[in-house]
Write an enzyme that holds these catalytic residues in place. Structure first.
Site, PDB file in Angstrom:
ATOM      1  N   ASP A  38      33.901  34.308  78.640  1.00 44.08           N
ATOM      2  CA  ASP A  38      33.502  33.940  77.275  1.00 44.08           C
ATOM      3  C   ASP A  38      31.981  34.057  77.097  1.00 44.08           C
ATOM      4  O   ASP A  38      31.233  33.876  78.051  1.00 44.08           O
ATOM      5  CB  ASP A  38      33.965  32.499  77.015  1.00 44.08           C
ATOM      6  CG  ASP A  38      34.017  32.185  75.527  1.00 44.08           C
ATOM      7  OD1 ASP A  38      33.809  33.103  74.713  1.00 44.08           O
ATOM      8  OD2 ASP A  38      34.262  31.015  75.195  1.00 44.08           O
ATOM      9  N   HIS A  55      30.303  42.825  74.698  1.00 46.09           N
ATOM     10  CA  HIS A  55      31.555  43.186  75.381  1.00 46.09           C
ATOM     11  C   HIS A  55      31.311  44.320  76.377  1.00 46.09           C
ATOM     12  O   HIS A  55      31.873  44.335  77.464  1.00 46.09           O
ATOM     13  CB  HIS A  55      32.621  43.612  74.366  1.00 46.09           C
ATOM     14  CG  HIS A  55      32.991  42.524  73.402  1.00 46.09           C
ATOM     15  ND1 HIS A  55      33.242  41.231  73.803  1.00 46.09           N
ATOM     16  CD2 HIS A  55      33.160  42.525  72.045  1.00 46.09           C
ATOM     17  CE1 HIS A  55      33.550  40.485  72.747  1.00 46.09           C
ATOM     18  NE2 HIS A  55      33.496  41.253  71.673  1.00 46.09           N
ATOM     19  N   LEU A 149      42.908  43.556  96.659  1.00 45.07           N
ATOM     20  CA  LEU A 149      42.868  42.646  95.498  1.00 45.07           C
ATOM     21  C   LEU A 149      43.769  43.107  94.345  1.00 45.07           C
ATOM     22  O   LEU A 149      43.746  44.286  93.978  1.00 45.07           O
ATOM     23  CB  LEU A 149      41.422  42.579  94.987  1.00 45.07           C
ATOM     24  CG  LEU A 149      41.190  41.744  93.735  1.00 45.07           C
ATOM     25  CD1 LEU A 149      41.056  40.268  94.086  1.00 45.07           C
ATOM     26  CD2 LEU A 149      39.946  42.203  92.990  1.00 45.07           C
TER      27      LEU A 149
HETATM   28  C1  FPP Z   1      35.047  36.323  74.655  1.00 45.69           C
HETATM   29  O1  FPP Z   1      33.715  36.319  74.245  1.00 45.69           O
HETATM   30  C2  FPP Z   1      35.349  37.601  75.246  1.00 45.69           C
HETATM   31  C3  FPP Z   1      36.362  38.416  74.855  1.00 45.69           C
HETATM   32  C4  FPP Z   1      37.300  38.089  73.770  1.00 45.69           C
HETATM   33  C5  FPP Z   1      36.562  39.721  75.480  1.00 45.69           C
HETATM   34  C6  FPP Z   1      36.294  39.760  76.919  1.00 45.69           C
HETATM   35  C7  FPP Z   1      36.249  41.155  77.361  1.00 45.69           C
HETATM   36  C8  FPP Z   1      35.431  41.619  78.313  1.00 45.69           C
HETATM   37  C9  FPP Z   1      34.472  40.765  79.063  1.00 45.69           C
HETATM   38  C10 FPP Z   1      35.465  43.018  78.726  1.00 45.69           C
HETATM   39  C11 FPP Z   1      36.863  43.450  79.007  1.00 45.69           C
HETATM   40  C12 FPP Z   1      36.878  44.649  79.792  1.00 45.69           C
HETATM   41  C13 FPP Z   1      37.976  45.267  80.225  1.00 45.69           C
HETATM   42  C14 FPP Z   1      37.842  46.328  81.198  1.00 45.69           C
HETATM   43  C15 FPP Z   1      39.316  44.938  79.732  1.00 45.69           C
HETATM   44  P1  FPP Z   1      33.403  36.139  72.707  1.00 45.69           P
HETATM   45  O2  FPP Z   1      33.367  37.467  72.077  1.00 45.69           O
HETATM   46  O3  FPP Z   1      34.387  35.179  72.103  1.00 45.69           O
HETATM   47  O4  FPP Z   1      31.964  35.511  72.753  1.00 45.69           O
HETATM   48  P2  FPP Z   1      31.374  34.399  71.773  1.00 45.69           P
HETATM   49  O5  FPP Z   1      32.223  33.163  71.981  1.00 45.69           O
HETATM   50  O6  FPP Z   1      29.981  34.237  72.257  1.00 45.69           O
HETATM   51  O7  FPP Z   1      31.475  34.948  70.387  1.00 45.69           O
END
Ligand code: FPP
Length: 258
Positions: A38, A55, A149
């Site tokens: 997050d 992201h 893994l």
């Molecule tokens: C939450 O942060 C994050 C997500 C919803 C997406 C997580 C995805 C990745 C870390 C990359 C995924 C990669 C692959 C290869 C599948 P947020 O956007 O809610 O952050 P915020 O709370 O600060 O708005």
């Protein structure tokens, strides 16, 4: 990877201890670590960048954590990449989030293969765009004979949906006569979960200071240890990962016993 990690050990006041990779491996390493990644959006906002930049950076972190987890002997890494609730985000962000698996795998599949990683998914993947499905199916196929893994991406995953679907399938099997109601116990129920072939997570990590589960692995996390950090996912690194594992190693797990 880092060979030494410096951070404050619990109950040692202001003293700091230096951990080596061997220190960690010699203790009980969590078999299964689940991560709620997050804070990507906030990371980007803090830099005046569009949310998708967070992201993209978050994707790079996955690469480093996978390598380290594998080196430390973690058996399963479950990553919450796209939830059933994430469809509520602006269409452009959804589109980008669903491109990430393809971007990640196009770039990093060769090194995952070289590291003996097995790619898996959980979630309602059939509802994802074809390019996402194709990329993960290719990765699953090309890594299916590996035995390192398990890298388990939660894609279009929601825990309530998972539990509800398990309940429906159990009801169907009872109706078909292939399952007897008296044979349903926790072990049997677990066979209907998307993670039936995996051990439950020993450790849950959530970044960015939020203290909630957000519909992630509710069934599987019943007895897991939780570790929260204010660090935003794109800033999460080897040091925090090791810190979480070392703190886990200092916890006393009783599973309801004494
Ligand atoms: C939450 O942060 C994050 C997500 C919803 C997406 C997580 C995805 C990745 C870390 C990359 C995924 C990669 C692959 C290869 C599948 P947020 O956007 O809610 O952050 P915020 O709370 O600060 O708005």
């Amino acid at each position: 990877m880092l060979e030494k990690f410096t951070f404050k050990k619990k109950n040692e006041g202001s003293a700091t201890s230096l951990f080596t990779k061997e220190d960690i491996i010699n203790e009980q390493v969590p078999r299964h670590i689940a991560i709620i990644m997050d804070g990507n959006g906030r990371w980007a906002k803090n830099r005046g960048l569009p949310r998708v930049a967070g992201h993209r950076e978050g994707m790079q972190v996955i690469r480093r954590i996978v390598r380290l987890a594998n080196e430390l002997g973690v058996e399963v890494l479950s990553l919450y990449a796209f939830s059933t609730e994430n469809w509520k985000r602006p269409p452009k962000e959804v589109e980008f989030l669903l491109k990430l698996p393809q971007m990640f795998l196009t770039t990093f599949l060769p090194e995952l293969i070289e590291q003996n990683v097995q790619v898996r998914t959980m979630g309602e993947t059939s509802a994802l765009p074809a390019h996402t499905i194709n990329a993960v199916e290719e990765a699953i196929e090309k890594t299916k004979d590996n035995d390192g893994l398990v890298l388990n991406f939660a894609l279009n995953y929601g825990s309530r949906y998972e539990i509800m679907t398990a309940a429906k399938r159990i009801a169907e099997d009872i109706k078909l006569g292939t399952l007897n109601e008296v044979d349903i116990d926790e072990e049997k129920f677990n066979e209907y979960m998307m993670t039936s072939y995996l051990p439950d997570p020993d450790l849950l990590i959530r970044t960015s200071g939020e203290i909630r589960l957000s519909n992630f692995m509710l069934w599987q996390l019943a007895y897991s240890e939780f570790w929260f950090t204010d660090v935003l996912w794109p800033d999460f690194g080897e040091e925090q990962f090791v810190e979480a594992i070392c703190e886990y190693q200092q916890r006393g797990r009783r599973f309801g016993g004494v």
